[in-house]
Design a protein around this motif. Structure first.
Motif, PDB file in Angstrom:
ATOM      1  N   ARG A   1      -1.000  -1.898 -13.165  1.00  0.00           N
ATOM      2  CA  ARG A   1       0.419  -1.449 -12.614  1.00  0.00           C
ATOM      3  C   ARG A   1       0.079  -0.042 -11.830  1.00  0.00           C
ATOM      4  N   ASP A   2      -1.153   0.596 -11.996  1.00  0.00           N
ATOM      5  CA  ASP A   2      -1.370   1.723 -11.298  1.00  0.00           C
ATOM      6  C   ASP A   2      -1.439   1.482  -9.867  1.00  0.00           C
ATOM      7  N   ARG A   3      -0.455   2.507  -9.410  1.00  0.00           N
ATOM      8  CA  ARG A   3      -0.505   2.364  -7.861  1.00  0.00           C
ATOM      9  C   ARG A   3      -0.076   3.609  -7.017  1.00  0.00           C
ATOM     10  N   GLU A   4      -0.322   3.761  -5.705  1.00  0.00           N
ATOM     11  CA  GLU A   4       0.272   4.714  -4.888  1.00  0.00           C
ATOM     12  C   GLU A   4       1.320   4.006  -3.919  1.00  0.00           C
ATOM     13  N   VAL A   5       2.334   5.000  -3.528  1.00  0.00           N
ATOM     14  CA  VAL A   5       3.032   4.373  -2.459  1.00  0.00           C
ATOM     15  C   VAL A   5       3.617   5.500  -1.656  1.00  0.00           C
ATOM     16  N   VAL A   6       3.149   5.082  -0.110  1.00  0.00           N
ATOM     17  CA  VAL A   6       3.455   6.172   0.815  1.00  0.00           C
ATOM     18  C   VAL A   6       4.569   5.640   1.866  1.00  0.00           C
ATOM     19  N   SER A   7       5.321   6.305   2.095  1.00  0.00           N
ATOM     20  CA  SER A   7       6.524   5.857   2.946  1.00  0.00           C
ATOM     21  C   SER A   7       6.753   6.925   3.652  1.00  0.00           C
ATOM     22  N   LEU A   8       7.274   6.429   5.103  1.00  0.00           N
ATOM     23  CA  LEU A   8       7.696   7.114   6.176  1.00  0.00           C
ATOM     24  C   LEU A   8       9.064   6.838   6.601  1.00  0.00           C
ATOM     25  N   SER A   9       9.881   7.618   6.914  1.00  0.00           N
ATOM     26  CA  SER A   9      11.241   7.154   7.473  1.00  0.00           C
ATOM     27  C   SER A   9      11.755   8.061   8.531  1.00  0.00           C
ATOM     28  N   GLY A  10      12.487   7.482   9.659  1.00  0.00           N
ATOM     29  CA  GLY A  10      13.092   8.353  10.599  1.00  0.00           C
ATOM     30  C   GLY A  10      14.481   7.780  10.747  1.00  0.00           C
ATOM     31  N   ARG A  11      15.486   8.780  11.267  1.00  0.00           N
ATOM     32  CA  ARG A  11      16.899   8.566  11.298  1.00  0.00           C
ATOM     33  C   ARG A  11      17.468   9.191  12.443  1.00  0.00           C
ATOM     34  N   LEU A  12      18.301   8.568  13.265  1.00  0.00           N
ATOM     35  CA  LEU A  12      18.830   8.947  14.354  1.00  0.00           C
ATOM     36  C   LEU A  12      20.437   8.906  13.971  1.00  0.00           C
ATOM     37  N   ASP A  13      21.064   9.895  13.920  1.00  0.00           N
ATOM     38  CA  ASP A  13      22.785   9.901  13.844  1.00  0.00           C
ATOM     39  C   ASP A  13      23.260  10.033  15.314  1.00  0.00           C
ATOM     40  N   LEU A  14      24.512   9.648  15.687  1.00  0.00           N
ATOM     41  CA  LEU A  14      25.371  10.077  16.668  1.00  0.00           C
ATOM     42  C   LEU A  14      26.699  10.160  16.512  1.00  0.00           C
ATOM     43  N   ALA A  15      26.999  11.248  16.426  1.00  0.00           N
ATOM     44  CA  ALA A  15      28.679  11.489  16.113  1.00  0.00           C
ATOM     45  C   ALA A  15      29.501  11.108  17.119  1.00  0.00           C
ATOM     46  N   VAL A  16      30.726  10.449  16.749  1.00  0.00           N
ATOM     47  CA  VAL A  16      31.516   9.850  17.878  1.00  0.00           C
ATOM     48  C   VAL A  16      32.873  10.854  17.580  1.00  0.00           C
TER      49      VAL A  16
END
Length: 430
Positions: free
Chosen positions: A220-235
């Motif tokens: 069960r031992d593990r490593e988790v790497v995550s990358l995220s990107g987000r673009l918001d557009l206000a209306v």
């Protein structure tokens, strides 16, 4: 559904007052000096500042130090979370904590060190000591852009109610976790760009059965790497649409063998959604899209399908806040022949300020875990009711009654159980 008493630790309600959101037309908002992404027209009951009941802190140069101690008594009617032959017990929890916060006009830094000592009246093998340390910070590059960072380490134990906890272990499974992140955010007019990188590590300690056999947990031992990107557009100043993409890499410490394939995998989540504020009545974020998790070994079924997240706050009055949350994600599991399960969750909570120093709360939770590759579905239903009485700046009392009911269908029917708890806590803070 049986009624479980799950009492959360008492946290004295405190928060900082929040400034009102900037307003104006979209055309005027395109000036880079205007923030179109704040959602602060209302303050929830939990966030509301209560100066007469907030810990003053101890001045230490440019920092404030907040000592805190929680003493709680718990009555649990099923400490091993079993379907039959339930064992009840009374438990004493002692939780000291020391937090540090910067007192700067710009930028922010906070850190904490905390512990937990849990003592059972009749079942001493369940006694545990836990420890945690961590911190986070924010660098304000400009008024509308910042960098964030943080890290923490925890030495704890897996709850007996966890779906993957070994049922035949004579003692709780020790678990050490560590995580770190770095993030950045920049908004200009009607556009906002956010990025974040996370690293997490899980280290489970082997357990033992009543006959002394080792319960292997290294898989069960593990490593988790995550990358995220987000673009918001206000209306408008109150509404923004966004696209968010997140990728993850899950690597297990044990290498694959023909008899024991590793659960190494790569996954992604793509979400389209909206972030909004409806005057002073409601605010929140809703998104939906696609999730997938692909395993390196053919022994495990890949997971793909619908993904979603939601977080809503409704303010029927200044004294009442209703919270709604839901999600659908992919989670790891050590169950034989299975690489992952799809986790579906939903919750409804109500906080009500009966008096300035008396806060009542109630919460209903629901979850369903759908295992890929075998015939198994676990459903959890929880109910919590409680209240907090803030005596003064330094003391408060909290009581919580909770019930959690778990039912498993298919290949794991023996995991049906109900746990009821009643917890009363006294908190001191300075």
């Amino acid at each position: 559904m049986a009624v479980t008493v799950s009492a959360g630790s008492l946290a004295l309600v405190c928060g900082a007052a929040v400034a009102q959101t900037a307003s104006g037309s979209l055309a005027g908002a395109r000036d880079a000096g205007v923030d179109n992404f704040s959602r602060n027209r209302n303050t929830s009951v939990a966030q509301r500042s209560r100066p007469d009941y907030e810990a003053p802190g101890i001045r230490a140069g440019a920092f404030l130090v907040y000592p805190r101690l929680e003493l709680s008594a718990e009555r649990n009617d099923n400490i091993y979370a079993t379907a039959a032959n339930e064992v009840d017990d009374s438990i004493l929890h002692v939780r000291p904590e020391l937090a540090f916060e910067s007192d700067w006009s710009q930028n922010f830094l906070t850190a904490y060190v905390r512990g937990a000592f849990n003592r059972y009246s009749d079942n001493e093998s369940e006694n545990t000591e836990e420890f945690g340390v961590g911190g986070s910070g924010r660098i304000d590059v400009t008024r509308l852009s910042n960098l964030g960072f943080g890290a923490d380490y925890n030495s704890s134990f897996e709850p007996r109610t966890a779906p993957s906890a070994p049922r035949n272990a004579v003692e709780p499974t020790a678990l050490k976790t560590a995580q770190a992140y770095i993030s950045g955010s920049r908004s200009a007019g009607y556009l906002k760009l956010t990025g974040r990188a996370d690293w997490r590590s899980f280290d489970y300690e082997d357990g033992r059965t009543g006959l002394g056999a080792v319960i292997e947990q290294d898989n069960r031992d593990r490593e988790v790497v995550s990358l995220s990107g987000r673009l918001d557009l206000a209306v408008s100043p109150d509404t923004a649409f966004f696209f968010q993409a997140t990728g993850n890499d899950r690597t297990y410490d044990i290498r694959s063998t023909p008899l024991a394939p590793a659960r190494d995998s790569k996954g992604a989540e793509y979400l389209f959604g909206a972030n909004f504020e409806l005057g002073a009545v409601a605010r929140g974020e809703i998104s939906a899209g696609y999730i997938e998790q692909s395993f390196d070994e053919a022994a495990f079924d890949d997971v793909e399908g619908f993904g979603a997240r939601a977080q809503l706050e409704w303010f029927p009055s200044e004294l009442t806040t209703v919270n709604i949350a839901a999600g659908r994600t992919v989670e790891d599991t050590p169950v034989a022949g299975v690489g992952a399960f799809v986790s579906n969750t939903a919750s409804l909570g109500i906080d009500h300020e009966l008096l300035r120093n008396v806060i009542l709360n109630a919460r209903v939770t629901w979850g369903r875990d759908e295992y890929e590759g075998i015939d198994r579905e676990d459903t959890r239903t929880g109910v919590n009711i409680g209240g907090t009485y803030l005596i003064n700046r330094n003391f408060g009392v909290n009581a919580t009654l909770s019930s959690m009911d778990t039912k498993s269908e298919g290949a794991n029917r023996d995991q049906d159980f109900t746990v009821n708890k009643l917890i009363v806590a006294l908190v001191s803070q300075f």
